[in-house]
Enzyme design. Structure first.
Site, PDB file in Angstrom:
ATOM      1  N   ARG A   1      13.963  37.863  36.003  1.00 27.56           N
ATOM      2  CA  ARG A   1      13.400  36.521  36.061  1.00 27.56           C
ATOM      3  C   ARG A   1      13.787  35.870  37.386  1.00 27.56           C
ATOM      4  O   ARG A   1      14.827  36.184  37.960  1.00 27.56           O
ATOM      5  CB  ARG A   1      13.869  35.677  34.876  1.00 27.56           C
ATOM      6  CG  ARG A   1      15.328  35.315  34.878  1.00 27.56           C
ATOM      7  CD  ARG A   1      15.702  34.747  33.502  1.00 27.56           C
ATOM      8  NE  ARG A   1      16.981  34.063  33.522  1.00 27.56           N
ATOM      9  CZ  ARG A   1      18.163  34.665  33.531  1.00 27.56           C
ATOM     10  NH1 ARG A   1      18.240  35.987  33.560  1.00 27.56           N
ATOM     11  NH2 ARG A   1      19.276  33.964  33.523  1.00 27.56           N
TER      12      ARG A   1
ATOM     13  N   HIS B   1      47.197  43.999  45.057  1.00 24.06           N
ATOM     14  CA  HIS B   1      48.298  43.632  44.166  1.00 24.06           C
ATOM     15  C   HIS B   1      47.773  43.247  42.794  1.00 24.06           C
ATOM     16  O   HIS B   1      46.590  42.951  42.631  1.00 24.06           O
ATOM     17  CB  HIS B   1      49.085  42.455  44.755  1.00 24.06           C
ATOM     18  CG  HIS B   1      48.347  41.153  44.744  1.00 24.06           C
ATOM     19  ND1 HIS B   1      47.320  40.865  45.623  1.00 24.06           N
ATOM     20  CD2 HIS B   1      48.464  40.057  43.954  1.00 24.06           C
ATOM     21  CE1 HIS B   1      46.857  39.647  45.382  1.00 24.06           C
ATOM     22  NE2 HIS B   1      47.529  39.134  44.371  1.00 24.06           N
TER      23      HIS B   1
ATOM     24  N   GLN C   1      49.217  41.239  38.869  1.00 21.17           N
ATOM     25  CA  GLN C   1      50.210  40.321  38.319  1.00 21.17           C
ATOM     26  C   GLN C   1      50.624  40.771  36.921  1.00 21.17           C
ATOM     27  O   GLN C   1      49.890  41.491  36.253  1.00 21.17           O
ATOM     28  CB  GLN C   1      49.621  38.915  38.216  1.00 21.17           C
ATOM     29  CG  GLN C   1      49.202  38.341  39.553  1.00 21.17           C
ATOM     30  CD  GLN C   1      48.799  36.891  39.395  1.00 21.17           C
ATOM     31  OE1 GLN C   1      49.597  36.048  38.959  1.00 21.17           O
ATOM     32  NE2 GLN C   1      47.563  36.582  39.718  1.00 21.17           N
TER      33      GLN C   1
ATOM     34  N   CYS D   1      52.752  41.312  52.638  1.00 21.13           N
ATOM     35  CA  CYS D   1      53.028  42.420  53.560  1.00 21.13           C
ATOM     36  C   CYS D   1      54.541  42.645  53.677  1.00 21.13           C
ATOM     37  O   CYS D   1      55.338  41.710  53.540  1.00 21.13           O
ATOM     38  CB  CYS D   1      52.422  42.128  54.937  1.00 21.13           C
ATOM     39  SG  CYS D   1      50.671  42.593  55.077  1.00 21.13           S
TER      40      CYS D   1
ATOM     41  N   CYS E   1      50.838  37.207  55.986  1.00 19.12           N
ATOM     42  CA  CYS E   1      50.519  37.564  54.599  1.00 19.12           C
ATOM     43  C   CYS E   1      51.818  37.568  53.800  1.00 19.12           C
ATOM     44  O   CYS E   1      52.779  38.223  54.188  1.00 19.12           O
ATOM     45  CB  CYS E   1      49.862  38.941  54.544  1.00 19.12           C
ATOM     46  SG  CYS E   1      49.749  39.589  52.858  1.00 19.12           S
TER      47      CYS E   1
ATOM     48  N   SER F   1      41.973  35.032  47.360  1.00 18.37           N
ATOM     49  CA  SER F   1      41.654  34.981  48.785  1.00 18.37           C
ATOM     50  C   SER F   1      42.455  35.999  49.596  1.00 18.37           C
ATOM     51  O   SER F   1      42.042  36.375  50.684  1.00 18.37           O
ATOM     52  CB  SER F   1      41.901  33.572  49.316  1.00 18.37           C
ATOM     53  OG  SER F   1      43.222  33.169  48.995  1.00 18.37           O
TER      54      SER F   1
ATOM     55  N   LYS G   1      27.403  36.579  37.542  1.00 17.81           N
ATOM     56  CA  LYS G   1      27.086  36.294  36.143  1.00 17.81           C
ATOM     57  C   LYS G   1      27.713  34.933  35.831  1.00 17.81           C
ATOM     58  O   LYS G   1      28.942  34.793  35.856  1.00 17.81           O
ATOM     59  CB  LYS G   1      27.685  37.380  35.245  1.00 17.81           C
ATOM     60  CG  LYS G   1      27.887  36.997  33.785  1.00 17.81           C
ATOM     61  CD  LYS G   1      26.596  36.873  33.024  1.00 17.81           C
ATOM     62  CE  LYS G   1      26.845  36.509  31.554  1.00 17.81           C
ATOM     63  NZ  LYS G   1      25.604  36.104  30.878  1.00 17.81           N
TER      64      LYS G   1
ATOM     65  N   HIS H   1      47.949  46.308  54.038  1.00 23.07           N
ATOM     66  CA  HIS H   1      47.198  45.096  53.712  1.00 23.07           C
ATOM     67  C   HIS H   1      45.718  45.381  53.453  1.00 23.07           C
ATOM     68  O   HIS H   1      45.064  44.677  52.680  1.00 23.07           O
ATOM     69  CB  HIS H   1      47.344  44.127  54.894  1.00 23.07           C
ATOM     70  CG  HIS H   1      46.725  42.792  54.678  1.00 23.07           C
ATOM     71  ND1 HIS H   1      47.379  41.775  54.018  1.00 23.07           N
ATOM     72  CD2 HIS H   1      45.496  42.298  55.017  1.00 23.07           C
ATOM     73  CE1 HIS H   1      46.584  40.703  53.977  1.00 23.07           C
ATOM     74  NE2 HIS H   1      45.446  41.003  54.570  1.00 23.07           N
TER      75      HIS H   1
ATOM     76  N   HIS I   1      44.131  50.859  26.794  1.00 24.47           N
ATOM     77  CA  HIS I   1      43.006  51.081  27.711  1.00 24.47           C
ATOM     78  C   HIS I   1      43.008  50.000  28.783  1.00 24.47           C
ATOM     79  O   HIS I   1      43.642  48.955  28.632  1.00 24.47           O
ATOM     80  CB  HIS I   1      41.672  51.093  26.955  1.00 24.47           C
ATOM     81  CG  HIS I   1      41.408  49.844  26.162  1.00 24.47           C
ATOM     82  ND1 HIS I   1      42.021  49.583  24.955  1.00 24.47           N
ATOM     83  CD2 HIS I   1      40.619  48.762  26.405  1.00 24.47           C
ATOM     84  CE1 HIS I   1      41.598  48.416  24.487  1.00 24.47           C
ATOM     85  NE2 HIS I   1      40.762  47.885  25.353  1.00 24.47           N
TER      86      HIS I   1
ATOM     87  N   ASN J   1      43.272  40.575  39.520  1.00 19.98           N
ATOM     88  CA  ASN J   1      42.077  39.823  39.890  1.00 19.98           C
ATOM     89  C   ASN J   1      41.736  40.266  41.302  1.00 19.98           C
ATOM     90  O   ASN J   1      42.580  40.165  42.195  1.00 19.98           O
ATOM     91  CB  ASN J   1      42.345  38.322  39.902  1.00 19.98           C
ATOM     92  CG  ASN J   1      42.779  37.798  38.544  1.00 19.98           C
ATOM     93  OD1 ASN J   1      42.397  38.341  37.513  1.00 19.98           O
ATOM     94  ND2 ASN J   1      43.584  36.751  38.544  1.00 19.98           N
TER      95      ASN J   1
ATOM     96  N   HIS K   1      45.336  41.656  50.159  1.00 19.13           N
ATOM     97  CA  HIS K   1      46.431  42.625  50.028  1.00 19.13           C
ATOM     98  C   HIS K   1      46.457  43.150  48.585  1.00 19.13           C
ATOM     99  O   HIS K   1      46.520  42.355  47.646  1.00 19.13           O
ATOM    100  CB  HIS K   1      47.768  41.974  50.390  1.00 19.13           C
ATOM    101  CG  HIS K   1      48.841  42.991  50.636  1.00 19.13           C
ATOM    102  ND1 HIS K   1      49.460  43.130  51.861  1.00 19.13           N
ATOM    103  CD2 HIS K   1      49.363  43.957  49.848  1.00 19.13           C
ATOM    104  CE1 HIS K   1      50.337  44.126  51.791  1.00 19.13           C
ATOM    105  NE2 HIS K   1      50.289  44.642  50.571  1.00 19.13           N
TER     106      HIS K   1
HETATM  107 ZN   LIG Z   1      40.487  45.933  25.046  1.00 20.73          ZN
HETATM  108 ZN   LIG Z   2      49.363  41.810  53.373  1.00 18.88          ZN
END
Ligand SMILES: [Zn+2]
Ligand SMILES: [Zn+2]
Length: 347
Positions: A24, A161, A163, A48, A45, A156, A305, A108, A291, A148, A159
């Site tokens: 669409r 990584h 969490q 680093c 950074c 932003s 999305k 990095h 998983h 993320n 590097h």
């Molecule tokens: Zn799951």
């Molecule tokens: Zn770095």
């Protein structure tokens, strides 16, 4: 064309699949992508090696991975304990827990998918250690490890990584998965995730990569266009239970998925990637199957999305694409990263 509702057995919710709508017309916002060549090291950074962080701490000159306590923790042993009691039925409590950061590499300019399988396996071992260390603490009920990746999900600093949030509560999705898995086991004697794997093997169209002991698939009930699950074939409640051999197989399949993601549009592919592991609150979770889930926010190279009425307002997803079609797209991508392909093979 697929136009139907599909049941998500781990979340116990319907997903509306309306794949007939995907072309669409769209005249709204898009996500710009400009690929710039990044150096291996950047002196400002905070991830680093050898660099100072906002807290004044200085990063080790680490050769592989590096774990440290988050300088801006959302949960902490030092969270305020003297709280103002709220009125009526409202409740509060201290935001106790431990938040950490894990750097995947001193370089990095690398991403998880660009690490060698042996380096990914090394990272999986770090995750095993973190799960065991944080999960053994009496005040911790769950260890959420997640990455993320990309500006599309608000990160932003490129590097590489992830969490870790070790919390005094179990995150909602894990609580649901654990509850429905245990109920399925009580009712049928079987592991729910094994029944999902059996259905995916029977169908075959959603499998993205597979080896002796690990598998990646874009599930029948996917909520995001390119949602992919990576799992060991044997049931283990958490990553710490995987053998050395299983860990290597897992790393190999994980890398193939990440390379296919990047190859899809020949750009670093943004995603939210949680590890789904059983809680560590003392319950019996032998029916929980560890998983990794990838939740990529993009539907097209420059199209997000959007979560709107159905998702935010109602709590169920509306998907404009079918798992069959998107799994075929991913499966068709080469297993060699586009940055390593000769230029003429690139689109
Ligand atoms: Zn799951
Ligand atoms: Zn770095």
């Amino acid at each position: 064309m697929v136009w139907e509702e599909r049941w998500h057995p781990l979340r116990e919710e319907w997903v509306i699949v309306a794949a007939h709508r995907q072309d669409r017309p769209w005249s709204g916002g898009t996500v710009e992508h400009q690929e710039e060549e990044l150096p291996e090291y950047i002196d400002d950074c905070y991830l680093c090696p050898g660099n100072p962080r906002i807290s004044g701490m200085v990063n080790a000159r680490y050769p592989q991975t590096f774990v440290f306590d988050n300088d801006h923790p959302s949960v902490s042993p030092n969270a305020p304990v003297e709280l103002i009691p709220p009125p009526g039925i409202y409740r509060n409590r201290p935001a106790r827990g431990i938040a950490r950061v894990v750097c995947y590499s001193p370089k990095h300019n690398l991403t998880l998918g660009e690490l060698e399988p042996v380096e990914i396996k090394n990272l999986l071992q770090v995750w095993q250690e973190q799960y065991k260390d944080l999960g053994s603490r009496p005040e911790i009920a769950h260890v959420l490890i997640f990455e993320n990746k990309g500006e599309a999900v608000g990160v932003s600093n490129p590097h590489p990584h992830c969490q870790i949030y070790a919390t005094n509560f179990v995150f909602k999705t894990i609580e649901t998965e654990a509850r429905v898995s245990e109920r399925h086991r009580a009712e049928t004697g079987r592991v729910l995730f094994q029944d999902i794997l059996a259905a995916e093997h029977e169908d075959g169209r959603h499998i993205i990569a597979e080896n002796d002991s690990a598998i990646a698939f874009l599930p029948y009930f996917a909520r995001y266009a390119y949602e992919v699950f990576v799992a060991p074939k044997a049931t283990h409640p958490n990553i710490a239970r995987l053998s050395d051999r299983e860990l290597f197989d897992f790393a190999e399949v994980l890398k193939r998925v990440l390379v296919k993601f990047d190859n899809l549009w020949q750009m670093p592919f943004p995603y939210v990637m949680p590890l789904h592991q059983a809680p560590v609150d003392g319950g019996d979770y032998s029916g929980f199957h560890f998983h990794i889930e990838f939740h990529p926010p993009l539907r097209k190279p420059n199209l997000l999305k959007y979560l709107a009425g159905p998702e935010i307002g109602g709590g169920n997803f509306l998907s404009d694409t079918s798992a069959e079609e998107k799994a075929a797209e991913l499966r068709a991508q080469p297993d060699v990263h586009y940055k390593h392909l000769p230029k003429q093979e690139m689109k």
